[in-house]
Every structure is written in C-alpha cells, then in structure tokens.
Scaffold this motif. Structure first.
Motif, PDB file in Angstrom:
ATOM      1  N   VAL A  39      -2.494   4.800  24.752  1.00 21.75           N
ATOM      2  CA  VAL A  39      -3.584   5.411  24.004  1.00 21.75           C
ATOM      3  C   VAL A  39      -4.514   4.302  23.533  1.00 21.75           C
ATOM      4  O   VAL A  39      -4.080   3.335  22.901  1.00 21.75           O
ATOM      5  CB  VAL A  39      -3.050   6.212  22.793  1.00 21.75           C
ATOM      6  N   VAL A  40      -5.767   4.457  23.844  1.00 21.88           N
ATOM      7  CA  VAL A  40      -6.736   3.440  23.455  1.00 21.88           C
ATOM      8  C   VAL A  40      -7.143   3.684  22.009  1.00 21.88           C
ATOM      9  O   VAL A  40      -7.784   4.686  21.690  1.00 21.88           O
ATOM     10  CB  VAL A  40      -7.976   3.476  24.382  1.00 21.88           C
ATOM     11  N   VAL A  41      -6.724   2.774  21.143  1.00 24.51           N
ATOM     12  CA  VAL A  41      -7.067   2.834  19.729  1.00 24.51           C
ATOM     13  C   VAL A  41      -7.880   1.587  19.424  1.00 24.51           C
ATOM     14  O   VAL A  41      -7.443   0.473  19.734  1.00 24.51           O
ATOM     15  CB  VAL A  41      -5.801   2.885  18.838  1.00 24.51           C
ATOM     16  N   PRO A  42      -9.054   1.779  18.858  1.00 17.09           N
ATOM     17  CA  PRO A  42      -9.868   0.598  18.552  1.00 17.09           C
ATOM     18  C   PRO A  42      -9.125  -0.379  17.634  1.00 17.09           C
ATOM     19  O   PRO A  42      -8.338   0.014  16.777  1.00 17.09           O
ATOM     20  CB  PRO A  42     -11.090   1.178  17.829  1.00 17.09           C
ATOM     21  N   VAL A  43      -9.382  -1.651  17.848  1.00 12.94           N
ATOM     22  CA  VAL A  43      -8.729  -2.701  17.071  1.00 12.94           C
ATOM     23  C   VAL A  43      -9.044  -2.527  15.585  1.00 12.94           C
ATOM     24  O   VAL A  43      -8.185  -2.758  14.731  1.00 12.94           O
ATOM     25  CB  VAL A  43      -9.180  -4.093  17.575  1.00 12.94           C
ATOM     26  N   GLN A  44     -10.256  -2.103  15.295  1.00 11.90           N
ATOM     27  CA  GLN A  44     -10.653  -1.905  13.892  1.00 11.90           C
ATOM     28  C   GLN A  44      -9.762  -0.846  13.227  1.00 11.90           C
ATOM     29  O   GLN A  44      -9.350  -1.011  12.084  1.00 11.90           O
ATOM     30  CB  GLN A  44     -12.117  -1.485  13.810  1.00 11.90           C
ATOM     31  N   GLN A  45      -9.458   0.226  13.951  1.00 13.47           N
ATOM     32  CA  GLN A  45      -8.599   1.282  13.400  1.00 13.47           C
ATOM     33  C   GLN A  45      -7.171   0.773  13.205  1.00 13.47           C
ATOM     34  O   GLN A  45      -6.520   1.091  12.216  1.00 13.47           O
ATOM     35  CB  GLN A  45      -8.616   2.503  14.311  1.00 13.47           C
ATOM     36  N   GLN A  46      -6.682  -0.036  14.131  1.00 12.63           N
ATOM     37  CA  GLN A  46      -5.350  -0.616  13.987  1.00 12.63           C
ATOM     38  C   GLN A  46      -5.295  -1.529  12.765  1.00 12.63           C
ATOM     39  O   GLN A  46      -4.326  -1.501  12.004  1.00 12.63           O
ATOM     40  CB  GLN A  46      -4.964  -1.399  15.241  1.00 12.63           C
ATOM     41  N   GLN A  47      -6.322  -2.340  12.576  1.00  9.68           N
ATOM     42  CA  GLN A  47      -6.374  -3.229  11.420  1.00  9.68           C
ATOM     43  C   GLN A  47      -6.446  -2.434  10.115  1.00  9.68           C
ATOM     44  O   GLN A  47      -5.850  -2.810   9.108  1.00  9.68           O
ATOM     45  CB  GLN A  47      -7.569  -4.184  11.529  1.00  9.68           C
ATOM     46  N   GLN A  48      -7.183  -1.324  10.160  1.00  7.37           N
ATOM     47  CA  GLN A  48      -7.299  -0.467   8.966  1.00  7.37           C
ATOM     48  C   GLN A  48      -5.940   0.137   8.610  1.00  7.37           C
ATOM     49  O   GLN A  48      -5.582   0.210   7.436  1.00  7.37           O
ATOM     50  CB  GLN A  48      -8.329   0.632   9.219  1.00  7.37           C
ATOM     51  N   GLN A  49      -5.176   0.555   9.619  1.00 10.73           N
ATOM     52  CA  GLN A  49      -3.834   1.081   9.382  1.00 10.73           C
ATOM     53  C   GLN A  49      -2.954   0.031   8.705  1.00 10.73           C
ATOM     54  O   GLN A  49      -2.265   0.317   7.731  1.00 10.73           O
ATOM     55  CB  GLN A  49      -3.177   1.483  10.709  1.00 10.73           C
ATOM     56  N   LEU A  50      -2.991  -1.174   9.220  1.00  9.54           N
ATOM     57  CA  LEU A  50      -2.173  -2.247   8.666  1.00  9.54           C
ATOM     58  C   LEU A  50      -2.602  -2.592   7.235  1.00  9.54           C
ATOM     59  O   LEU A  50      -1.767  -2.859   6.375  1.00  9.54           O
ATOM     60  CB  LEU A  50      -2.253  -3.483   9.559  1.00  9.54           C
ATOM     61  N   GLN A  51      -3.892  -2.544   6.992  1.00  9.48           N
ATOM     62  CA  GLN A  51      -4.405  -2.835   5.651  1.00  9.48           C
ATOM     63  C   GLN A  51      -3.970  -1.748   4.660  1.00  9.48           C
ATOM     64  O   GLN A  51      -3.610  -2.041   3.528  1.00  9.48           O
ATOM     65  CB  GLN A  51      -5.926  -2.949   5.684  1.00  9.48           C
ATOM     66  N   GLN A  52      -3.999  -0.486   5.097  1.00 14.16           N
ATOM     67  CA  GLN A  52      -3.571   0.604   4.221  1.00 14.16           C
ATOM     68  C   GLN A  52      -2.092   0.484   3.861  1.00 14.16           C
ATOM     69  O   GLN A  52      -1.697   0.757   2.732  1.00 14.16           O
ATOM     70  CB  GLN A  52      -3.842   1.957   4.881  1.00 14.16           C
ATOM     71  N   VAL A  53      -1.281   0.065   4.813  1.00 12.24           N
ATOM     72  CA  VAL A  53       0.143  -0.125   4.526  1.00 12.24           C
ATOM     73  C   VAL A  53       0.323  -1.262   3.524  1.00 12.24           C
ATOM     74  O   VAL A  53       1.116  -1.160   2.588  1.00 12.24           O
ATOM     75  CB  VAL A  53       0.937  -0.400   5.825  1.00 12.24           C
ATOM     76  N   GLY A  54      -0.423  -2.321   3.699  1.00 14.47           N
ATOM     77  CA  GLY A  54      -0.315  -3.457   2.789  1.00 14.47           C
ATOM     78  C   GLY A  54      -0.774  -3.137   1.373  1.00 14.47           C
ATOM     79  O   GLY A  54      -0.278  -3.701   0.404  1.00 14.47           O
ATOM     80  N   ASN A  55      -1.723  -2.215   1.246  1.00 15.25           N
ATOM     81  CA  ASN A  55      -2.265  -1.845  -0.066  1.00 15.25           C
ATOM     82  C   ASN A  55      -1.633  -0.580  -0.638  1.00 15.25           C
ATOM     83  O   ASN A  55      -2.154  -0.019  -1.600  1.00 15.25           O
ATOM     84  CB  ASN A  55      -3.782  -1.651   0.021  1.00 15.25           C
ATOM     85  N   MET A  56      -0.535  -0.125  -0.050  1.00 13.83           N
ATOM     86  CA  MET A  56       0.103   1.115  -0.500  1.00 13.83           C
ATOM     87  C   MET A  56       0.595   0.968  -1.943  1.00 13.83           C
ATOM     88  O   MET A  56       1.272   0.003  -2.288  1.00 13.83           O
ATOM     89  CB  MET A  56       1.279   1.453   0.423  1.00 13.83           C
ATOM     90  N   THR A  57       0.223   1.946  -2.775  1.00 18.15           N
ATOM     91  CA  THR A  57       0.619   1.915  -4.183  1.00 18.15           C
ATOM     92  C   THR A  57       1.680   2.978  -4.459  1.00 18.15           C
ATOM     93  O   THR A  57       1.954   3.834  -3.611  1.00 18.15           O
ATOM     94  CB  THR A  57      -0.594   2.189  -5.093  1.00 18.15           C
ATOM     95  N   VAL A  58       2.225   2.917  -5.658  1.00 20.45           N
ATOM     96  CA  VAL A  58       3.194   3.928  -6.078  1.00 20.45           C
ATOM     97  C   VAL A  58       2.534   5.303  -6.095  1.00 20.45           C
ATOM     98  O   VAL A  58       3.137   6.304  -5.710  1.00 20.45           O
ATOM     99  CB  VAL A  58       3.776   3.564  -7.462  1.00 20.45           C
ATOM    100  N   GLY A  59       1.276   5.353  -6.520  1.00 25.32           N
ATOM    101  CA  GLY A  59       0.550   6.622  -6.542  1.00 25.32           C
ATOM    102  C   GLY A  59       0.393   7.212  -5.154  1.00 25.32           C
ATOM    103  O   GLY A  59       0.510   8.431  -4.969  1.00 25.32           O
ATOM    104  N   ASP A  60       0.129   6.364  -4.164  1.00 22.12           N
ATOM    105  CA  ASP A  60       0.020   6.835  -2.770  1.00 22.12           C
ATOM    106  C   ASP A  60       1.346   7.414  -2.290  1.00 22.12           C
ATOM    107  O   ASP A  60       1.385   8.467  -1.640  1.00 22.12           O
ATOM    108  CB  ASP A  60      -0.391   5.691  -1.842  1.00 22.12           C
ATOM    109  N   MET A  61       2.423   6.717  -2.630  1.00 20.63           N
ATOM    110  CA  MET A  61       3.744   7.194  -2.212  1.00 20.63           C
ATOM    111  C   MET A  61       4.099   8.502  -2.907  1.00 20.63           C
ATOM    112  O   MET A  61       4.663   9.409  -2.290  1.00 20.63           O
ATOM    113  CB  MET A  61       4.804   6.125  -2.496  1.00 20.63           C
TER     114      MET A  61
END
Length: 192
Positions: free
Chosen positions: A145-167
């Motif tokens: 599946v072709v996923v733009p690199v920007q979207q992949q980076q955004q996914q990784l950034q969201q995981v890194g910034n995950m807060t207790v409120g998000d969980m």
C-alpha cells in the motif's frame, strides 16, 4: 342510539400509557448497577495486567472489554424480566443498554487515567514503545500500500506525543462502541 354510538366509539380509543416513574427508576438503577460492574471488571483487568508485568494500557485490554456487550445484553434482559407482564418498549430497552455501556465506558476510562498516574511515566513510555513497534510492523506489512512518507511520519509523531487523555479517550470510545454494538440489536429484540 346516538349515546350508544358515542359510547362505543369512545371505548375503541386506546388510552395513551402514562410514563411509569418506577420503570424509569428501574432503567437507571439497572444501568448503573450493570455499568459499574462491567467498568470495575475492566479496571481490575487493567490493574491485574499491570501488576503481572504486562502492559495494562495495551491491546490485552480488549479481553475485559469484550465482557461489556454481554453485560449490556444482561441488563436489557433483566429489565424485561423485571417489568413482566408489561413490555419494556424500545426506548426503555435501548436506554438501559446505552446507559449501561456509557457508565462502563466512563469507569473504564477513569480507571485508565488513575492507573496511568499510579504506574507513572516509565509504564507510559513502555506503552508508547510497544505502540511504536506495532506501527512499524504494520508499515512493513503494508509495503504494498502506497502511503506517503509524510503520513507515516505523522503516525509516528502521534504515537510519540500520545498522552494519558488520548489513551483514556480511546478506551472510552472502544468500550462504548463495543457496548452499543450489542445494545441496539438486543434492545430491539427484547423490547417486546
């Protein structure tokens, strides 16, 4: 004769049922009772996972969350039994199921917040690392599946910034949706 026809036509009209306050109280009581029980089971499961060295915030939560739809079904069935010979109707049946799911979701999400603050930042960092590992594995498996690199980076950034409120929000939505998935069809079926 006219009086007889008038009397006959008035007896054909169906009386509109008045709201039954005891049935409304029963709906709320059952929803709170069953919802608190399901929420506490979810909470105890997360605490048990954490105490046994597993990730209490991870995917194993679903094992306890799968109990919520069954508890919702039980609350709707119990309402039907309590109101016999009267039928609960669609509103009461869906109401008790929806409220049960809502109470269970609120308690589960609240307990996740409490567990996060109790377990501390090391446990949250471990959870973020596990989620990051899962995201990397999904990206490797979905290489076709072709996923733009920007979207992949955004996914990784969201995981890194995950807060207790998000969980907690994620947990709340998971439990609520799981509860409502069975609440609607069961409520329709058990209304009569």
């Amino acid at each position: 004769m006219k009086a007889l026809l008038l009397m006959a036509s008035s007896s054909l009209e169906l009386p509109t049922p008045a709201p039954n306050p005891s049935a409304t109280r029963l709906v709320i009581w059952l929803a709170v009772r069953f919802g608190v029980a399901a929420g506490l089971v979810c909470a105890l499961w997360m605490v048990g996972l954490q105490l046994t060295g597993n990730n209490g915030f991870g995917p194993k939560q679903i094992l306890a969350q799968l109990l919520v739809p069954l508890v919702v079904l039980a609350s709707e069935w119990f309402l039907r039994r309590q109101l016999k010979p009267e039928k609960p109707g669609l509103g009461r049946s869906l109401g008790v199921g929806g409220l049960t799911a809502l109470v269970a979701a609120a308690i589960s999400a609240g307990s996740l917040v409490g567990l996060a603050y109790g377990a501390g930042e090391p446990a949250l960092a471990r959870h973020r690392a596990e989620v990051l590992e899962i995201v990397h594995a999904q990206q490797r498996e979905n290489a076709k599946v072709v996923v733009p690199v920007q979207q992949q980076q955004q996914q990784l950034q969201q995981v890194g910034n995950m807060t207790v409120g998000d969980m907690a929000a994620s947990n709340f939505l998971q439990v609520l949706i799981l509860g409502l998935v069975l609440a609607v069809p069961a409520g329709i079926f058990l209304r009569e």
